[in-house]
Design a protein around this motif. Structure first.
Motif, mmCIF file in Angstrom:
data_model
loop_
_atom_site.group_PDB
_atom_site.id
_atom_site.type_symbol
_atom_site.label_atom_id
_atom_site.label_comp_id
_atom_site.label_asym_id
_atom_site.label_seq_id
_atom_site.Cartn_x
_atom_site.Cartn_y
_atom_site.Cartn_z
ATOM 1 N N LEU A 105 0.835 -1.213 0.000
ATOM 2 C CA LEU A 105 0.000 0.000 0.000
ATOM 3 C C LEU A 105 0.864 1.256 0.000
ATOM 4 O O LEU A 105 0.591 2.214 -0.727
ATOM 5 N N TYR A 106 1.895 1.246 0.822
ATOM 6 C CA TYR A 106 2.753 2.421 0.943
ATOM 7 C C TYR A 106 3.543 2.663 -0.336
ATOM 8 O O TYR A 106 3.607 3.786 -0.830
ATOM 9 N N LYS A 109 1.432 4.029 -3.169
ATOM 10 C CA LYS A 109 1.085 5.443 -3.022
ATOM 11 C C LYS A 109 2.291 6.353 -3.253
ATOM 12 O O LYS A 109 2.155 7.438 -3.778
ATOM 13 N N PHE A 144 2.605 2.609 7.528
ATOM 14 C CA PHE A 144 2.362 2.185 6.148
ATOM 15 C C PHE A 144 0.870 2.063 5.865
ATOM 16 O O PHE A 144 0.394 2.484 4.814
ATOM 17 N N GLY A 148 -0.745 4.593 3.434
ATOM 18 C CA GLY A 148 -1.111 3.868 2.226
ATOM 19 C C GLY A 148 -2.595 3.930 1.923
ATOM 20 O O GLY A 148 -3.003 3.941 0.763
#
Length: 160
Positions: A105-106, A109, A144, A148
């Motif tokens: 997710l982090y 992004k 995160f 994220g």
């Protein structure tokens, strides 16, 4: 020169693996024991704090009680690698939601930003050290998830 360097590294690695008391052999035994225990229950793991599942696959010499070796720090039965421990105790389910998914997710992004290296560094630390119980690791994973999922910052540039 490059061939000589490769031969020298191979010799050093073989020497370290032959010595059953060194850090390299302990970590390689930990990795092997962790992966063997992970294969026993790969989806949900063997249960948290169930180090007996890992010790069942460890080298027997590490499990013997020897006060002199323990005093020198040579005969340790503890586990020293975070990612295999994470897989063994919590299975793929735990490792996915506690490490892989928040890192994804982090990075998704912030992949164009300089901050995208943080999950890679975190994965490296978890692979080499046992930091998956440390407060800093827990804070990083929560960070995160929060950034994220909830951050408006797309591709590392400020939102307008």
């Amino acid at each position: 020169m490059f061939v000589l360097l490769i031969v020298a590294l191979e010799y050093i690695i073989q020497f370290k693996l032959k010595n059953s008391l060194g850090s390299v052999s302990i970590r390689s035994d930990d990795f092997r024991a962790g992966m063997m225990a992970f294969l026993d229950h790969p989806i949900f793991g063997n249960g948290f704090n169930n180090l007996a599942s890992i010790e069942a696959h460890m080298d027997a010499n590490r499990l013997l009680y020897n006060p002199e070796a323990i005093a020198l720090g040579l005969n340790r039965a503890g586990f020293s690698l975070g990612f295999p421990e994470m897989l063994t105790l919590g299975g793929f389910y735990y490792a996915f939601f506690w490490l892989i998914f928040p890192s994804y997710l982090y990075v998704k992004k912030f992949y164009k930003c300089l901050l995208a290296w943080i999950p890679c560094f975190n994965l490296l630390l978890v692979s080499l050290l046992i930091i998956n119980d440390a407060y800093m690791f827990i804070f990083t994973i929560v960070y995160f998830y929060v950034y994220g999922i909830f951050s408006n910052n797309k591709s590392g540039s400020e939102s307008e």
